[in-house]
Design a protein around this motif. Structure first.
Motif, mmCIF file in Angstrom:
data_model
loop_
_atom_site.group_PDB
_atom_site.id
_atom_site.type_symbol
_atom_site.label_atom_id
_atom_site.label_comp_id
_atom_site.label_asym_id
_atom_site.label_seq_id
_atom_site.Cartn_x
_atom_site.Cartn_y
_atom_site.Cartn_z
ATOM 1 N N GLU A 53 0.846 -1.183 0.000
ATOM 2 C CA GLU A 53 0.000 0.000 0.000
ATOM 3 C C GLU A 53 0.885 1.237 0.000
ATOM 4 O OE1 GLU A 53 -2.473 -0.233 3.413
ATOM 5 O OE2 GLU A 53 -3.799 -1.758 2.550
ATOM 6 N N GLU A 107 -3.225 8.622 -7.560
ATOM 7 C CA GLU A 107 -3.367 7.164 -7.677
ATOM 8 C C GLU A 107 -3.404 6.730 -9.139
ATOM 9 O OE1 GLU A 107 -5.568 6.067 -3.473
ATOM 10 O OE2 GLU A 107 -6.804 6.341 -5.245
ATOM 11 N N HIS A 148 -3.668 9.796 5.312
ATOM 12 C CA HIS A 148 -4.713 8.893 5.801
ATOM 13 C C HIS A 148 -5.324 8.056 4.684
ATOM 14 C CE1 HIS A 148 -5.212 9.885 10.029
ATOM 15 N NE2 HIS A 148 -5.105 11.157 9.745
ATOM 16 N N ASN A 149 -5.397 8.609 3.471
ATOM 17 C CA ASN A 149 -6.258 8.026 2.449
ATOM 18 C C ASN A 149 -5.543 7.413 1.253
ATOM 19 O OD1 ASN A 149 -9.215 8.721 3.265
ATOM 20 N ND2 ASN A 149 -8.032 10.564 3.686
ATOM 21 N N THR A 178 -4.034 4.638 -0.343
ATOM 22 C CA THR A 178 -4.007 3.214 -0.007
ATOM 23 C C THR A 178 -3.545 2.340 -1.156
ATOM 24 O OG1 THR A 178 -6.349 3.032 -0.608
ATOM 25 C CG2 THR A 178 -5.846 3.437 1.713
ATOM 26 N N ARG A 179 -3.588 2.845 -2.367
ATOM 27 C CA ARG A 179 -3.190 2.019 -3.506
ATOM 28 C C ARG A 179 -1.677 2.001 -3.638
ATOM 29 N NH1 ARG A 179 -7.708 3.860 -8.033
ATOM 30 N NH2 ARG A 179 -9.525 3.355 -6.753
ATOM 31 N N ASP A 232 -13.415 3.772 -0.696
ATOM 32 C CA ASP A 232 -12.502 4.596 0.091
ATOM 33 C C ASP A 232 -13.167 5.869 0.618
ATOM 34 O OD1 ASP A 232 -10.155 5.296 1.325
ATOM 35 O OD2 ASP A 232 -9.320 6.294 -0.437
ATOM 36 N N THR A 246 -9.915 0.707 14.935
ATOM 37 C CA THR A 246 -9.771 1.656 13.839
ATOM 38 C C THR A 246 -10.693 2.849 14.013
ATOM 39 O OG1 THR A 246 -9.218 -0.167 12.347
ATOM 40 C CG2 THR A 246 -9.863 1.920 11.340
#
Length: 844
Positions: A24, A122, A153-154, A156-157, A584, A616
């Motif tokens: 990630e 991304e 935070h975001n 993720t890919r 997401d 989480t």
């Protein structure tokens, strides 16, 4: 120059890059004092990996999002304007025109801007790994810092490593891994300065700081009284034009073009060459910047006040926006700073840079009494705009304070604040009367904030806003708030027509969806689960069609999943949660979805999944700036987990947090289910007292109240009423639990089996098996309570405190238990309880 040292740091960055490429995305912030080599380290690392480097620098007086504008510009150069435009990126167009036409603001543009940056990065990473570097975060404007934290935070890919550099400062940096740079070792300093240098003296004076070490070595062993003097060595030997340009660069901050430097310094452009040769400035992507920020700070510190003001004035004359306003204030031009700050606030609003908008409006308010020309503005207009910016930025308390002053109302939220009345008095003296529409807009927003935090004056503000407003957006928002307030009183029949009026009147999709969010929540709170699910599904699908995925679709999905959970349609609820999480959503929306997932996991016996969901969601919910009830959703899930695990100490800890840190009388939907689960904790008398004062609105809260009373009574008598209450509400899981407690096991087992509620089903089967029933031991109900605590390892003193009896009485109960069980020790009694599974698998 050859890179020296920092092998461990390079390895750590390499490991982060490997994770980013093969797993990630990852984020790292390199922190160190000035001169520690943060930029050099990151630059060396960038040269060693095949990623596309995208670098932007934060500057003290730069425009909003400056480093990300540079990063986006590099992406456009790399992949082309046609790729960048794609299917249209209207929010990114506010930063770079290559991304298409700018659309009007509807109140959610800042969120979309952040999402579009995320999606663009991304998509670019699908073509080539990216190294996204934001330099000097300690100078970042609020919007840049918010966007960096959002990405940390975001992202993720795989394929993206986000790196920031910063001096030590207290601002939060999101989920980024922190890498601290300390001074270099003596051996590394020796390698850095080379043979012939006085390594011992240099190491001692520089304290391992590589910049100082190099400059001291360059000084030829002559160690000045002030260490920073080494940074200015040679400045007094510069030609006049070059020295003027050096001073101009210190005031401008950089990176700056040679044309701007020449204009501010009134020097020929060729004068920059001497600064480059003397290693004061270096070329940087079309402009020039100080070789190190400390050099610029040292030069600025040597300027006399008059020289600074003159240079700031020249800078202001050639700049615009926030930078112009700040330079004009530094130059002493109050009227110019006032005008520029107002215009910069308007520009920041267009770019969704609400932190900078608030900063500029604060500057306008600061200068209000010092300027002759206020541009036709009223103080009400400025204060209201500042409140709107604060609310959109997430500073609810600040927005509330500003709006309180604007509307001349005094809701007593923090009466203990000794400065509050003084601030209100000063603001009221400064404000002319508000126009009806200004007041209506302020009141509508104030009412919404007051409603969210549970303040009782919200209804009056919303009604006045509705009476004054002519703008349909303001009227719709006031109606949404009034609808929510009315629903909260339990009068759903009156609230639903208000919601319908709000949806019909709302001119924007965002406001219509907000009305649907609030109405679905009100229906679920009232126990109208089928209607709540239908409306939430309709709203979620509309939000998805409109592209409002990561916030409004996610909120409505959480509403839908919650209602489906109440209806016992757990597989369907799980699928809704899984589908939206794959898109997401924003972190706070993700937390709501995870709470639903965790609630189902507890009921089905998947406790590891429930613990992960809670771990989480809980930190995100406890950071919300929305008043006392901000983390009750997570607290309720933790109570359920504590029950499922028979963890009495955890339940006591959660109970203490809830009773001390929350006001359950204003908590709405979560108050009764939480209170019911606190019966039996150490503070049960306080819980029972609170139950006597807590209001009951609607059939769902009535069912929880009857359950609370049945638990408090300790026998089966009250559970018959709970069975009928839950049957009327239509919540099968709660009905099955009540049937179990009432001793109606066949129906309870049938429902539990259909739901897949494994722990409840096991408890029912255990009670149905005479060999495993607690009653077969011949113990009284009180002795069974004591045996449970003995099995948990509690002493007689602890048992006495838990059950509100004396230690002597507790000891007598323990003796009776040992005698009836035919054992001689507490350990043996506990073993019997565990062997028969008397206290495991109980219904929760």
């Amino acid at each position: 120059m050859e890179f020296v040292g920092r092998a461990a740091e390079l390895d750590a960055l390499g490991a982060a890059y490997t994770r980013a490429v093969h797993g990630e995305a990852a984020a790292v912030v390199v922190i160190g004092e000035a001169g520690m080599g943060k930029t050099r380290l990151v630059g060396e690392f960038a040269d060693r990996v095949p990623a596309l480097p995208l670098t932007g620098c934060c500057l003290d007086m730069s425009l909003s999002f400056a480093p990300f504008i540079a990063i986006l510009r590099r992406l456009v150069r790399e992949f082309g304007a046609e790729w960048a435009h794609g299917e249209g990126r209207p929010e990114l167009a506010r930063l770079l025109p290559e991304f298409g036409a700018v659309e009007p603001d509807d109140g959610l543009r800042r969120t979309r801007l952040f999402e579009e940056v995320l999606l663009l990065l991304e998509q670019a990473a699908e073509r080539r790994p990216l190294l996204v570097v934001v330099e000097d975060l300690h100078w970042a404007d609020r919007s840049t810092r918010d966007l960096f934290v959002f990405l940390s935070h975001n992202l993720t890919r795989p394929g993206i490593l986000l790196i920031g550099t910063s001096r030590p400062y207290p601002a939060a940096l999101g989920n980024a891994e922190i890498m601290e740079l300390d001074g270099m070792a003596r051996s590394e300093i020796a390698d850095l300065v080379g043979a012939g240098a006085d390594v011992e003296h240099i190491f001692r004076r520089s304290d391992g700081n590589p910049l100082f070490a190099q400059e001291l070595a360059r000084a030829g062993g002559v160690l000045p009284a002030r260490l920073l003097d080494v940074l200015l060595a040679g400045a007094d030997r510069l030609p006049p034009g070059s020295r003027a340009m050096l001073d101009a660069a210190a005031v401008l901050g950089g990176p700056v073009t040679v044309e701007l430097l020449a204009e501010v310094a009134t020097a020929p452009e060729a004068a920059v060459q001497a600064l480059v040769e003397a290693r004061f400035l270096v070329a940087d992507d079309g402009g020039y910047v100080f070789r190190h920020a400390l050099i610029g700070e040292a030069v600025y510190g040597e300027l006399l006040p008059g020289e600074r003001r003159k240079l700031h004035a020249r800078c202001a004359a050639r700049l615009s926006g926030r930078a112009r306003a700040l330079h004009q204030r530094a130059a002493g031009d109050v009227q110019g700073a006032f005008t520029a700050a107002w215009r910069a606030a308007e520009s920041a609003h267009e770019s969704h840079a609400y932190g900078e908008e608030l900063e500029m409006l604060d500057l306008v308010r600061e200068l209000w009494h010092q300027v002759p020309d206020r541009l036709g503005l009223t103080y009400v207009t400025v204060a209201e705009r500042a409140a709107q910016a604060a609310y959109r930025y997430g500073d609810t308390a600040r927005a509330l304070a500003l709006l309180t002053a604007v509307t001349r109302s005094v809701p007593v939220l923090e009466p203990q604040d000794p400065t509050r009345e003084e601030v209100l008095r000063d603001l009221r003296e400064a404000m002319p009367p508000a126009s009806p529409q200004e007041r209506a807009s302020s009141l509508a927003l104030l009412a919404r904030i007051l409603f969210v935090i549970g303040n009782g004056t919200a209804a009056g503000k919303a009604e006045e806003a509705l009476e004054l407003a002519t703008d349909p957006e303001v009227r719709a928002n006031a109606l949404i708030t009034l609808s929510g307030i009315t629903a909260r009183t339990g009068d759903l029949a009156k609230a639903l027509p208000l919601y319908e009026r709000a949806r019909t009147l709302a001119p924007s999709e965002a406001t219509r969806l907000s009305a649907m969010e609030s109405e679905a929540d009100a229906l679920e709170t009232a126990g109208e689960h089928e209607a709540a699910a239908a409306l939430a599904r309709q709203g979620m699908e509309a939000a998805l069609r409109a592209g409002r995925v990561r916030r409004q679709a996610a909120i409505l999905a959480a509403n839908l999943a919650g209602s489906l959970t109440s209806l016992g349609r757990w597989a369907e609820a799980t699928e809704v949660v899984r589908g939206i999480l794959a898109l997401d959503p924003l972190p706070i929306q993700r937390s709501y979805l995870l709470i639903v997932r965790g609630t189902i996991a507890v009921a089905t016996g998947n406790l590891d999944e429930a613990r992960q969901a809670l771990a989480t969601a809980q930190p995100l919910l406890r950071r919300r700036p929305l008043g006392q009830t901000s983390c009750l959703e997570a607290d309720l899930l933790e109570c359920r987990l504590a029950e499922a695990q028979d963890d009495l100490s955890r339940r006591d800890r959660v109970a203490g947090h809830i009773l001390d840190d929350h006001d359950l009388t204003t908590a709405g939907r979560d108050a009764w289910p939480i209170l019911s689960r606190l019966v039996g904790c150490r503070r049960t008398p306080e819980v029972r007292s609170l139950g006597e004062r807590l209001a009951v609105q609607g059939r769902l809260q009535h069912a929880h109240r009857v359950t609370f009373e049945a638990r408090s009574s300790g026998g089966r008598a009250g559970w018959a009423g709970a069975v009928e209450a839950w049957r009327a509400v239509g919540q099968p899981y709660e009905l099955a639990r009540a049937l179990f407690e009432a001793g109606r096991l066949p129906e309870a087992a049938s429902i539990a089996a259909e739901l897949g509620a494994t722990p409840l089903l096991k408890a029912i089967e255990s009670r149905a098996d005479p060999a495993r029933r607690p009653e077969s031991l011949g113990l009284t109900p009180r002795e069974l309570e004591v045996l449970r605590l003995v099995a948990d390892g509690l002493s007689n003193m602890e048992i006495a405190g838990r059950l509100f009896i004396t230690p002597k009485t507790a000891g007598a109960h323990v003796s009776n238990i040992l005698s009836k069980l035919g054992v001689t020790s507490r350990t043996a009694a506990a073993a019997i309880a565990h062997r028969r599974e008397l206290f495991t698998g109980s219904p929760r």
